[in-house]
Design a protein around this motif. Sequence first.
Motif, PDB file in Angstrom:
ATOM      1  N   ALA A  16      -5.314  -5.340   2.382  1.00 29.44           N
ATOM      2  CA  ALA A  16      -4.091  -4.626   1.993  1.00 29.44           C
ATOM      3  C   ALA A  16      -4.364  -3.130   1.856  1.00 29.44           C
ATOM      4  N   TYR A  17      -5.533  -2.769   1.362  1.00 27.34           N
ATOM      5  CA  TYR A  17      -5.903  -1.363   1.210  1.00 27.34           C
ATOM      6  C   TYR A  17      -6.206  -0.673   2.545  1.00 27.34           C
ATOM      7  N   ARG A  18      -6.823  -1.415   3.466  1.00 27.84           N
ATOM      8  CA  ARG A  18      -7.386  -0.823   4.687  1.00 27.84           C
ATOM      9  C   ARG A  18      -6.440   0.132   5.423  1.00 27.84           C
ATOM     10  N   PRO A  19      -5.230  -0.272   5.800  1.00 29.43           N
ATOM     11  CA  PRO A  19      -4.380   0.660   6.560  1.00 29.43           C
ATOM     12  C   PRO A  19      -3.915   1.851   5.719  1.00 29.43           C
ATOM     13  N   LEU A  20      -3.676   1.626   4.443  1.00 31.87           N
ATOM     14  CA  LEU A  20      -3.213   2.707   3.571  1.00 31.87           C
ATOM     15  C   LEU A  20      -4.302   3.759   3.379  1.00 31.87           C
ATOM     16  N   LEU A  21      -5.519   3.303   3.148  1.00 32.73           N
ATOM     17  CA  LEU A  21      -6.633   4.231   2.996  1.00 32.73           C
ATOM     18  C   LEU A  21      -6.994   4.887   4.323  1.00 32.73           C
ATOM     19  N   GLY A  22      -6.881   4.110   5.409  1.00 33.39           N
ATOM     20  CA  GLY A  22      -7.186   4.646   6.741  1.00 33.39           C
ATOM     21  C   GLY A  22      -6.338   5.857   7.069  1.00 33.39           C
ATOM     22  N   GLU A  23      -5.074   5.833   6.657  1.00 33.85           N
ATOM     23  CA  GLU A  23      -4.190   6.982   6.885  1.00 33.85           C
ATOM     24  C   GLU A  23      -4.681   8.225   6.147  1.00 33.85           C
ATOM     25  N   LEU A  24      -5.465   8.027   5.101  1.00 35.02           N
ATOM     26  CA  LEU A  24      -5.978   9.136   4.302  1.00 35.02           C
ATOM     27  C   LEU A  24      -7.413   9.506   4.663  1.00 35.02           C
ATOM     28  N   GLY A  25      -7.974   8.803   5.646  1.00 31.80           N
ATOM     29  CA  GLY A  25      -9.331   9.106   6.094  1.00 31.80           C
ATOM     30  C   GLY A  25     -10.415   8.463   5.264  1.00 31.80           C
ATOM     31  N   LEU A  26     -10.089   7.370   4.581  1.00 29.21           N
ATOM     32  CA  LEU A  26     -11.066   6.680   3.745  1.00 29.21           C
ATOM     33  C   LEU A  26     -11.221   5.221   4.145  1.00 29.21           C
ATOM     34  N   THR A  27     -12.420   4.717   3.990  1.00 27.18           N
ATOM     35  CA  THR A  27     -12.652   3.281   4.057  1.00 27.18           C
ATOM     36  C   THR A  27     -12.606   2.756   2.613  1.00 27.18           C
TER      37      THR A  27
END
Length: 153
Positions: free
Chosen positions: A30-41
Amino acid sequence: MATSTKGPGLKLDDQLCFALYAATNAVVRAYRPLLGELGLTYPQYLVMLALWQDGVTAVHDLAARLQLTSSAITPLVDRLETAGFVTRARAADRRIVLVALTETGRLLEDKVAVAQQAVVCRTGLGERDLADLRQELKDLAGRVADDVIAPTD
């Protein structure tokens, strides 16, 4: 579906470890795509959470805080530094490497808070239930870790 008549009758669906594993995977997904948009794993997110909360931190303290080894933290910090979110500097004791947030890293906190809240909403749990679950999991981790016997030479 066949059932085994051999052994103690272990069932996957009855295993606490599998329930924890499946829940962890679902939350991280659930976190992966949201964090990916911010440049984080997700692992980088955990490092950033510790830095937002604790401020400038030595690599070995960061590793202990996240229950990882220093060698596991180093590549995460490398990537965060390359992204411009953190800086590293040697302390007076040259063996100690300090990690600090950059202004860009500090500003990222508000954006990550939005992602975190989106994941919380997806759990369907209220504030009290989330707090209780978190505490139960912390207590469980502590009990299991306390029972681990360190190997002797």
